[in-house]
Each structure stands twice: as C-alpha cells, then as structure tokens.
Design an enzyme around this catalytic site. Structure first.
Site, short mmCIF file in Angstrom:
data_model
loop_
_atom_site.label_atom_id
_atom_site.label_comp_id
_atom_site.label_asym_id
_atom_site.label_seq_id
_atom_site.Cartn_x
_atom_site.Cartn_y
_atom_site.Cartn_z
N GLU A 144 12.92 -9.19 1.01
CA GLU A 144 12.08 -8.05 1.44
C GLU A 144 12.87 -6.76 1.23
O GLU A 144 14.05 -6.68 1.57
CB GLU A 144 11.73 -8.23 2.92
CG GLU A 144 10.92 -7.08 3.48
CD GLU A 144 10.41 -7.40 4.88
OE1 GLU A 144 9.77 -8.45 5.08
OE2 GLU A 144 10.65 -6.58 5.79
N ARG A 169 4.02 11.09 -1.71
CA ARG A 169 3.99 10.90 -0.25
C ARG A 169 5.35 11.23 0.38
O ARG A 169 6.40 10.91 -0.19
CB ARG A 169 3.58 9.47 0.10
CG ARG A 169 4.66 8.44 -0.25
CD ARG A 169 4.24 7.01 -0.04
NE ARG A 169 3.96 6.67 1.32
CZ ARG A 169 4.24 5.46 1.85
NH1 ARG A 169 4.83 4.52 1.13
NH2 ARG A 169 3.95 5.20 3.09
N ALA A 193 3.35 -0.93 4.86
CA ALA A 193 2.91 -0.96 6.27
C ALA A 193 2.53 -2.37 6.72
O ALA A 193 2.64 -2.70 7.91
CB ALA A 193 1.75 0.00 6.48
N HIS A 196 12.81 -2.42 1.66
CA HIS A 196 12.21 -1.16 2.13
C HIS A 196 13.04 -0.01 1.61
O HIS A 196 14.27 -0.03 1.69
CB HIS A 196 12.16 -1.12 3.67
CG HIS A 196 11.30 -2.21 4.21
ND1 HIS A 196 9.93 -2.16 4.12
CD2 HIS A 196 11.62 -3.39 4.77
CE1 HIS A 196 9.44 -3.29 4.62
NE2 HIS A 196 10.44 -4.05 5.02
N ASN A 217 7.98 -5.57 -1.17
CA ASN A 217 7.95 -4.47 -0.21
C ASN A 217 6.51 -4.44 0.32
O ASN A 217 5.62 -3.88 -0.33
CB ASN A 217 8.31 -3.13 -0.87
CG ASN A 217 8.34 -2.00 0.14
OD1 ASN A 217 7.83 -2.15 1.26
ND2 ASN A 217 8.88 -0.86 -0.24
N TYR A 268 10.82 9.16 1.33
CA TYR A 268 10.82 8.22 0.21
C TYR A 268 11.40 8.80 -1.08
O TYR A 268 11.52 8.08 -2.07
CB TYR A 268 9.40 7.70 -0.04
CG TYR A 268 8.82 6.99 1.16
CD1 TYR A 268 9.35 5.78 1.59
CD2 TYR A 268 7.76 7.54 1.89
CE1 TYR A 268 8.84 5.13 2.70
CE2 TYR A 268 7.25 6.90 3.01
CZ TYR A 268 7.79 5.70 3.41
OH TYR A 268 7.30 5.05 4.51
N ARG A 280 13.46 4.54 12.13
CA ARG A 280 12.20 5.31 12.17
C ARG A 280 11.41 4.97 13.44
O ARG A 280 11.96 4.53 14.43
CB ARG A 280 11.42 5.05 10.88
CG ARG A 280 12.20 5.53 9.64
CD ARG A 280 11.42 5.31 8.37
NE ARG A 280 10.19 6.09 8.37
CZ ARG A 280 9.18 5.87 7.51
NH1 ARG A 280 9.28 4.91 6.61
NH2 ARG A 280 8.10 6.61 7.58
N PRO A 319 0.78 -1.23 0.00
CA PRO A 319 0.00 0.00 0.00
C PRO A 319 0.82 1.29 0.00
O PRO A 319 1.86 1.37 0.65
CB PRO A 319 -0.83 -0.10 1.28
CG PRO A 319 -0.22 -1.18 2.09
CD PRO A 319 0.46 -2.10 1.14
N ASN A 320 0.32 2.23 -0.76
CA ASN A 320 0.85 3.61 -0.83
C ASN A 320 2.15 3.73 -1.62
O ASN A 320 2.63 4.84 -1.84
CB ASN A 320 1.04 4.22 0.57
CG ASN A 320 -0.27 4.29 1.32
OD1 ASN A 320 -1.23 4.86 0.81
ND2 ASN A 320 -0.34 3.71 2.50
#
Ligand code: DQA
Length: 151
Positions: free
Chosen positions: A98, A17, A77, A100, A74, A22, A107, A9-10
């Site tokens: 995976e 965003r 969330a 990111h 990825n 990012y 973070r 998502p996103n």
C-alpha cells in the site's frame, strides 16, 4: 515479472488537487516515473486508476486470472473505510504494498486508520511520488525471494 499498480479516487487530479499536500507534479508525470522505473527494473507494469470502488474491486479480481506477480495500491480515501476493497485484496495471495503520497499518520484523525494495510505486505506513506518507486523495488525483491524459495 508484471506488476499491477492501482490508484484510487482523485489521484488522477494530482497537480491540481491540494498541491501543498500532494505536490505539483501531475498524474502523467507519475505515470512517466513509474514507466521509467519499470524499464530500469526490467519488469512490466500496468497502471489502473479509477474513482469507483466497484471498478477497483473488479480490477483486483481480474488480476486473479492474469499473470500478475505483485500489486501496489494507493486506495486513496477508500483506504480509510472500504471493507470491500480490503476483502478483494485479502482474496489475492500475491505480494501487495500500500502506498500513500502523503503521511496519513500526520494528517486528520480519520486518515490515521487504514483498513486495507493489514492485508498488504507493507505500507509506504509520506515519501511523495517516490513511494511508488520504492514500492516497485520492494515488491521485486519480495517476488525474487519468493521465487528463490520455491526453486
Ligand atoms: C492518499 C491519502 C488519502 O487519505 C487521501 O484520501 C488520498 C490520497 C495519499 O496518497 O496520500 O486521496 O491516499
């Protein structure tokens, strides 16, 4: 060799965003970089993006019946709480990495935990969009070594 890259998502909102986290490159730039890397590596790649947990699980399950050699994901969330995506990944025995874009370990506390990384071969975090390209190289190496072992 065919890789499936799944974005959660996103991630379609890249360039819109939280640019400080990012970056300002948009999603189509990421797709172009991935496609160029696939050409360089002489492999096929499919990129799937969804904002929905169920759709991501359906896409993972579909890969079971397909000629997919490795998965880069990825989960966005969902990384931090989706046991359902973790279980879907765990049911696939092919190489998985995976990725990111941001360094989740630097973070907020809730991002430090990945429930999905343990069922992947490895995790790349904090290297921006390069993380996807590095994961593509790594997964090709893992697949090559696997094939050498079985020949
Ligand atoms: C992300 C990190 C996640 O914590 C976040 O929810 C995302 C993107 C990353 O690529 O840095 O959406 O997976």
């Amino acid at each position: 060799m065919k890789l499936l890259i799944i974005n959660g998502p996103n991630l379609n909102f890249l360039g819109i965003r939280e640019k400080g986290i990012y970056g300002d490159k948009d999603y189509s730039t990421l797709l172009n970089l991935i496609n160029k890397k696939a050409d360089d590596l002489n492999i096929q790649v499919e990129v799937f993006q969804s904002n929905g947990e169920g759709e991501i699980i359906d896409r993972l399950q579909k890969s079971y019946d397909e000629e997919v050699d490795g998965i880069i994901i990825n989960p966005a969330a969902f990384t931090h709480y989706s046991y359902a995506i973790r279980d879907a990944l765990a049911s696939l025995s092919l190489p998985k990495i995976e990725v990111h874009i941001s360094n989740i370990h630097q973070r907020e506390e809730f991002r430090h935990k990945s429930v999905t990384a343990a069922v992947c071969d490895g995790q790349i975090a904090g290297l921006g969009l390069d993380g996807y390209l590095l994961a593509m190289e790594a997964i090709v190496n893992i697949c090559d070594r696997k094939n050498e072992g079985t020949e």
